[in-house]
Design a protein around this motif. Structure first.
Motif, PDB file in Angstrom:
ATOM      1  N   GLY A 267      36.947  57.336  49.490  1.00 40.04           N
ATOM      2  CA  GLY A 267      36.982  56.726  48.166  1.00 40.04           C
ATOM      3  C   GLY A 267      38.386  56.811  47.594  1.00 40.04           C
ATOM      4  O   GLY A 267      38.944  57.908  47.463  1.00 40.04           O
ATOM      5  N   GLU A 268      38.972  55.687  47.255  1.00 33.62           N
ATOM      6  CA  GLU A 268      40.353  55.660  46.749  1.00 33.62           C
ATOM      7  C   GLU A 268      40.448  56.370  45.405  1.00 33.62           C
ATOM      8  O   GLU A 268      39.610  56.181  44.521  1.00 33.62           O
ATOM      9  N   GLN A 269      41.490  57.199  45.256  1.00 28.77           N
ATOM     10  CA  GLN A 269      41.673  57.976  44.031  1.00 28.77           C
ATOM     11  C   GLN A 269      42.544  57.267  43.007  1.00 28.77           C
ATOM     12  O   GLN A 269      42.769  57.798  41.914  1.00 28.77           O
ATOM     13  N   LEU A 270      43.080  56.110  43.358  1.00 30.27           N
ATOM     14  CA  LEU A 270      43.929  55.352  42.453  1.00 30.27           C
ATOM     15  C   LEU A 270      43.228  54.061  42.051  1.00 30.27           C
ATOM     16  O   LEU A 270      42.403  53.528  42.790  1.00 30.27           O
ATOM     17  N   ALA A 271      43.577  53.555  40.867  1.00 27.95           N
ATOM     18  CA  ALA A 271      42.973  52.312  40.384  1.00 27.95           C
ATOM     19  C   ALA A 271      43.260  51.185  41.362  1.00 27.95           C
ATOM     20  O   ALA A 271      44.351  51.104  41.922  1.00 27.95           O
ATOM     21  N   PRO A 272      42.255  50.328  41.601  1.00 22.89           N
ATOM     22  CA  PRO A 272      40.927  50.241  40.956  1.00 22.89           C
ATOM     23  C   PRO A 272      39.826  51.025  41.665  1.00 22.89           C
ATOM     24  O   PRO A 272      38.661  50.658  41.564  1.00 22.89           O
ATOM     25  N   TYR A 273      40.168  52.069  42.414  1.00 22.65           N
ATOM     26  CA  TYR A 273      39.187  53.022  42.949  1.00 22.65           C
ATOM     27  C   TYR A 273      38.188  52.379  43.905  1.00 22.65           C
ATOM     28  O   TYR A 273      36.984  52.649  43.850  1.00 22.65           O
ATOM     29  N   VAL A 274      38.668  51.570  44.817  1.00 22.53           N
ATOM     30  CA  VAL A 274      37.781  50.862  45.740  1.00 22.53           C
ATOM     31  C   VAL A 274      37.513  51.739  46.959  1.00 22.53           C
ATOM     32  O   VAL A 274      38.454  52.264  47.578  1.00 22.53           O
ATOM     33  N   HIS A 275      36.262  51.890  47.315  1.00 19.93           N
ATOM     34  CA  HIS A 275      35.890  52.637  48.521  1.00 19.93           C
ATOM     35  C   HIS A 275      36.250  51.811  49.754  1.00 19.93           C
ATOM     36  O   HIS A 275      36.163  50.578  49.749  1.00 19.93           O
ATOM     37  N   ALA A 276      36.688  52.494  50.810  1.00 17.31           N
ATOM     38  CA  ALA A 276      37.074  51.794  52.041  1.00 17.31           C
ATOM     39  C   ALA A 276      35.918  50.979  52.610  1.00 17.31           C
ATOM     40  O   ALA A 276      36.135  49.911  53.187  1.00 17.31           O
ATOM     41  N   ARG A 277      34.695  51.453  52.428  1.00 18.57           N
ATOM     42  CA  ARG A 277      33.525  50.714  52.914  1.00 18.57           C
ATOM     43  C   ARG A 277      33.386  49.377  52.193  1.00 18.57           C
ATOM     44  O   ARG A 277      33.143  48.343  52.824  1.00 18.57           O
ATOM     45  N   ASP A 278      33.576  49.367  50.878  1.00 23.21           N
ATOM     46  CA  ASP A 278      33.461  48.123  50.120  1.00 23.21           C
ATOM     47  C   ASP A 278      34.566  47.146  50.498  1.00 23.21           C
ATOM     48  O   ASP A 278      34.323  45.937  50.615  1.00 23.21           O
ATOM     49  N   ALA A 279      35.771  47.662  50.697  1.00 25.41           N
ATOM     50  CA  ALA A 279      36.871  46.787  51.105  1.00 25.41           C
ATOM     51  C   ALA A 279      36.610  46.193  52.487  1.00 25.41           C
ATOM     52  O   ALA A 279      36.908  45.021  52.744  1.00 25.41           O
TER      53      ALA A 279
END
Length: 646
Positions: A267-279
């Motif tokens: 899970g990305e800790q920087l905005a916009p906080y997109v999880h690698a799975r969603d990307a």
């Protein structure tokens, strides 16, 4: 008369600048390729700013007042069209800025590296032996061959265990990458941390030439990271291996695979906080590449996609079920007993033949202390943090601020005596070392990292996620502190515990006993039957009536009361359920600001994200005009928040 213009994306975190701007292209700049870095003036700020060229066009209205592109920073097209489309699509779904996504994937420019880059790498060759080995591994899974060829999506239940000193899950991912490279297509392999990265790279090195592997790791030096990024811009296929930001690598991917998508490190800790799975899901939808979500467990997010028929369930053709033994709390002889007698006897017998893994919940000696008289938790007087002991007889130290509590007094009963309330990795190693005389004891945690252990007899006491790999697997695995792990204040605590225990059990040798101590209930039964997907289905069924993620999406809206009210008022015009909005409520740790939650179905995601993003932009513009004097943004937004925050 017509003129050339460049539509650029500014490299700025300001939400009101997250759109394309037109700039005039002077003739002296010559041909300006799409994707290059340029410098442009920002009139409202009176300064120069970096930008990326998204489009070059001819404009008939030459009289329209436009600023002019100042300079082309580099001729390297670091933002190809496919990368921009992915960044734009990902940012729109998360109600964020595309420049924030690009900042994660495009490293800082290294002039020397760029000048030495030729951009003409040849397609790497794959040996017949590597292809044969890869085919043999892929044949161990049902329909995996067909899924890779058809460019479909699959949730893979990885085979646990170690074969010839190699973790079998790394064999599976390396085999899929080999198959793709042999067919002239690139692969992106995403893993949670550096330990998984090193293990996967070691397996890939045994199958593929070094020039075919591109490492995408934050531990690299800036020149090495930029050199690897430039390699991904070339047409020659390669295998990109890295952590969460590697999912955006600008290769023409034939496969994107994520290992252990339940790990919070993805899970990305920087905005916009997109999880690698969603990307990765957005990328697969956009590019049509194959997609694998692999792991020893199944997340509820992946199970939702499988249940809807959007992903295939990929199992082993011949399932390997570890030998799991449960010892329930009722079977423990004493309430304070940590190791069941059967687990103790099994570990003692196993140490005669090789290493034994003991998993504990916390590092250190005794992470928490209690009052010896009333058993109240011992807290630091200045900050309220928990007091712990670094070793036997040590002065208590706060786990938050690090202060020593030499003259501690219990606020409940005025006692000055403390008692050890928990056992960390060091205390467990100390106790087991006395119970297993003559056996070497190895501690593996954050302060004592250990990557591998030999096949010699040893007791390996490791915290969750820090377990080293034994050459031929552990002769026994003992999972302690399970009941304590399940008490964590987290909606996904059962799912997380099952993942920790399954990953540890996967390190066992074939037929080795795995003892889960002091745990029963659905999580324990799921591990004992090795039915992690069934547990994910039951969790998903329980969350659906409560509208909890991942059954629905959740947005977090924070800010000043007036700004939050305006954002929620805009949402009230959408066809959302009456109970979609929860709050706003005051934020205890941030005086004057409030917080609200918005629950919505996936089908309404685009509308909700667009509406909330428009509210953020409107508040930012008002603040820019001087209506907001605070340094902080009057309105902040985050979609798909993590369960602990929820």
């Amino acid at each position: 008369m017509s003129r050339r213009i460049a539509r650029v994306l500014l490299d700025s975190p300001l939400p009101q600048l997250d759109r394309l701007f037109d700039y005039a292209l002077p003739e002296e700049l010559g041909d300006v390729p799409i994707g290059v870095r340029v410098r442009v003036p920002l009139r409202t700020a009176g300064r120069m700013i970096d930008a990326y060229v998204v489009e070059v066009a001819e404009e008939d209205d030459a009289e329209r007042p436009l600023s002019t592109v100042e300079a082309v920073v580099s001729t390297a097209a670091v933002m190809p069209e496919r990368l921009y489309r992915l960044a734009r699509r990902t940012a729109d779904r998360a109600a964020g800025s595309a420049s924030d996504i690009l900042r994660l994937v495009i490293p800082k420019r290294q002039v020397r590296v760029e000048k030495a880059w030729k951009g003409d790498a040849e397609s790497p060759s794959v040996t017949a032996d590597a292809i044969e080995r890869a085919d043999a591994v892929l044949a161990e899974y049902t329909d995996l061959d067909e899924l890779l060829e058809a460019g479909e999506r699959g949730a893979v239940e990885a085979i646990p265990g170690i074969r010839d000193g190699v973790l079998r899950w790394t064999e599976m991912l390396a085999a899929a990458a080999t198959r793709m490279l042999a067919s002239g297509r690139s692969t992106i392999l995403v893993v949670p941390d550096h330990r998984d990265l090193d293990r996967l790279l070691a397996t890939l090195d045994s199958l593929l030439p070094a020039e075919a592997i591109v490492r995408y790791d934050s531990r690299q030096t800036n020149p090495d990271r930029y050199r690897g990024f430039l390699r991904t811009l070339e047409d020659a296929p390669c295998v990109v291996v890295g952590n969460r930001s590697a999912v955006y690598a600008p290769v023409k991917a034939g496969l994107v695979a994520i290992w252990d998508d339940g790990d919070p490190l993805l899970g990305e800790q920087l905005a916009p906080y997109v999880h690698a799975r969603d990307a990765a899901l957005l990328r697969q939808e956009q590019e049509g590449s194959a997609l694998l979500l692999a792991g020893h467990t199944r997340t509820t997010d992946a199970e939702r996609l499988v249940a809807r028929g959007w992903m295939k369930d990929i199992l082993a053709t011949r399932r390997v079920l570890p030998k799991v033994v449960l010892s329930t709390p009722q079977e423990m002889e004493q309430s304070t007993q940590r190791v069941h007698s059967s687990a103790f006897a099994s570990a003692r017998k196993a140490t005669e033949h090789g290493p034994v893994l003991v998993q504990v919940s916390r590092p250190g000696f005794s992470p928490s202390l209690v009052c010896a008289e009333c058993r109240a938790p011992a807290r630091c007087e200045p900050c309220g943090g928990p007091l712990g002991a670094r070793h036997r007889g040590a002065v208590p130290v706060c786990g938050w601020c690090g202060r020593s509590a030499r003259a501690w007094t219990c606020p409940s009963c005025s006692s000055t005596k403390l008692r050890l309330a928990s056992s960390g990795s060091e205390r467990t190693a100390d106790e087991l070392g006395r119970a297993f005389p003559g056996v070497r004891v190895i501690i593996a945690d954050g302060a004592h990292p250990v990557e591998t252990v030999s096949d010699k007899p040893a007791l390996v006491v490791a915290t969750r996620g820090a377990e080293p790999v034994a050459d031929d697997g552990y002769r026994a695995v003992v999972l302690l502190d399970g009941s304590r792990m399940l008490q964590a204040p987290d909606l996904r605590v059962g799912e997380s515990c099952l993942r920790w225990w399954s990953n540890a059990a996967a390190l066992a040798a074939p037929g080795a006993p795995i003892h889960l101590v002091g745990v029963d209930g659905p999580v324990g039964r799921a591990l004992a039957t090795w039915n992690q997907a069934g547990y994910a289905r039951s969790e998903l069924a329980e969350r659906a009536p409560l509208h909890m993620p991942p059954a629905t999406r959740v947005a977090l809206v924070e800010g000043m009361p007036a700004s939050v009210d305006r954002a929620l008022a805009a949402l009230s015009e959408l066809p959302l359920p009456s109970d979609a909005i929860l709050g706003p409520v005051p934020i205890e740790t941030d005086e004057g600001r409030v917080r609200a939650l918005v629950r919505f179905e996936y089908a309404a995601g685009t509308t909700v994200a667009t509406t909330l993003r428009a509210a953020v932009v409107a508040e930012a513009v008002k603040r820019r005009r001087g209506r907001g004097q605070s340094n902080r943004s009057p309105l902040s937004l985050r979609l798909d928040i993590l369960d602990p925050e929820l």
